[in-house]
Design an enzyme around this catalytic site. Structure first.
Site, short mmCIF file in Angstrom:
data_model
loop_
_atom_site.label_atom_id
_atom_site.label_comp_id
_atom_site.label_asym_id
_atom_site.label_seq_id
_atom_site.Cartn_x
_atom_site.Cartn_y
_atom_site.Cartn_z
N LEU A 30 -36.29 127.56 -84.43
CA LEU A 30 -37.38 128.26 -83.74
C LEU A 30 -37.00 129.69 -83.34
O LEU A 30 -37.83 130.46 -82.87
CB LEU A 30 -37.82 127.47 -82.50
CG LEU A 30 -38.21 125.99 -82.75
CD1 LEU A 30 -38.76 125.38 -81.47
CD2 LEU A 30 -39.22 125.86 -83.87
N LYS A 31 -35.71 130.03 -83.51
CA LYS A 31 -35.19 131.38 -83.21
C LYS A 31 -35.72 131.85 -81.85
O LYS A 31 -35.79 131.05 -80.92
CB LYS A 31 -35.56 132.34 -84.36
CG LYS A 31 -35.03 131.83 -85.72
CD LYS A 31 -34.98 132.87 -86.79
CE LYS A 31 -34.34 132.32 -88.04
NZ LYS A 31 -34.13 133.31 -89.07
N HIS A 56 -24.90 131.00 -87.38
CA HIS A 56 -26.10 131.50 -88.05
C HIS A 56 -25.93 132.99 -88.32
O HIS A 56 -25.26 133.69 -87.54
CB HIS A 56 -27.34 131.24 -87.17
CG HIS A 56 -28.61 131.49 -87.91
ND1 HIS A 56 -29.12 132.76 -88.09
CD2 HIS A 56 -29.46 130.64 -88.55
CE1 HIS A 56 -30.23 132.67 -88.80
NE2 HIS A 56 -30.47 131.40 -89.10
N GLU A 112 -27.41 130.42 -96.53
CA GLU A 112 -28.61 131.25 -96.36
C GLU A 112 -28.27 132.70 -96.65
O GLU A 112 -27.65 133.36 -95.80
CB GLU A 112 -29.11 131.20 -94.91
CG GLU A 112 -29.45 129.85 -94.37
CD GLU A 112 -30.26 129.96 -93.07
OE1 GLU A 112 -31.26 129.25 -92.97
OE2 GLU A 112 -29.89 130.76 -92.18
N ILE A 129 -33.57 136.00 -95.58
CA ILE A 129 -34.06 135.39 -94.33
C ILE A 129 -35.30 136.13 -93.85
O ILE A 129 -35.32 137.36 -93.76
CB ILE A 129 -32.95 135.40 -93.24
CG1 ILE A 129 -31.82 134.44 -93.63
CG2 ILE A 129 -33.51 135.04 -91.88
CD1 ILE A 129 -30.65 134.40 -92.67
N GLY A 150 -36.38 131.99 -96.60
CA GLY A 150 -37.62 132.14 -97.36
C GLY A 150 -38.30 130.84 -97.78
O GLY A 150 -39.27 130.86 -98.53
N ALA A 160 -37.47 128.60 -90.96
CA ALA A 160 -38.01 129.11 -89.70
C ALA A 160 -39.41 129.71 -89.87
O ALA A 160 -40.41 129.03 -89.70
CB ALA A 160 -37.04 130.14 -89.10
#
Ligand code: G3P
EC number: 5.3.1.1
Length: 222
Positions: free
Chosen positions: A10-11, A93, A141, A146, A181, A202
């Site tokens: 959810l960042k 991350h 990732e 991203i 993505g 996300a």
């Protein structure tokens, strides 16, 4: 339940903050129940308890600090994360990078507290290095993809297959996720086809007009 894993980060998206985090988690739970695929969420620290106490789904921290109990200020302490209801944590991350030593210490700290570990990596070499540290998952990732809406499974399939191969060679107990993505059913299907066991994603879901419909599309081809 299949062995596929989807983790929705959810960042600091407003749509995934506070009550928004609970709403998105509820959508994840409903879709997980419909399709039999495990879907977890990684909310901000302050929202872990709010989400975990209201929605019955796996909750992950977005990172943790390898500090013990005692004289430490301003840290994300593993016991607090666990007591809030998390079952695991992201580590390293791209938006919260660590040194190799701190990745190792974070894995050990989480493992000692029986939290699952998902170490994010940015290419095949770092996937191999992360695998050597023995997390539960490596999530590759490429940073440039991203938030781009361009799925890694299409734009850079080699980083996924290369990571799967490297991780298998170094530590076959570690499973590989991929991300960046990813938002559509075909993206998840392609990610699985490339040998990953699931995805970390996300914006395509959190920022969708209808996150539940977006999740239903995501799982529609598996
Ligand atoms: O942690 C997931 C992530 O970094 C991918 O983000 O927005 O490209 O799905 P996004």
């Amino acid at each position: 339940m299949s062995s596929t894993l989807i983790v929705l980060n959810l960042k600091t998206y407003l749509e995934g903050t506070g009550e928004g985090a609970v709403k998105v988690a509820q959508a994840c739970k409903e879709v997980a129940d419909e399709c039999g695929i495990e879907i977890g969420v990684a909310p901000q620290f302050c929202d872990i308890y709010r989400v975990a106490s209201q929605v019955d789904l796996p909750v992950y921290a977005q990172s943790l600090d390898p500090v013990g109990a005692g004289s430490f200020t301003g840290h994300a302490f593993v016991q607090s994360i666990k007591d809030a209801g998390a079952v695991g944590t992201l580590i390293n991350h791209s938006e919260c990078r660590l040194t190799l030593a701190n990745i190792d210490a974070s894995i050990t700290t989480a493992r000692d507290a029986a939290l699952k570990t998902i170490v994010c990596t940015n290419n095949v070499a770092t996937s191999a290095a992360a695998a050597a540290l023995g997390p539960d998952y490596v999530a590759v990732e490429p940073p440039e993809l991203i938030g781009s809406g361009i799925p890694v499974s299409k734009a850079d399939p080699g980083v996924v297959t290369g990571s799967v191969e490297a991780v298998k060679r170094i530590n076959p107990a570690v499973q590989v996720l991929c991300g960046a993505g990813i938002s559509k059913g075909e993206d998840l299907a392609a990610a699985l086809e490339l040998g990953s066991v699931g995805v970390l994603l996300a914006s395509g879901i959190v920022k969708a007009a209808d996150p539940k419909a977006a999740l239903e599309d995501l799982v529609s081809k598996v």
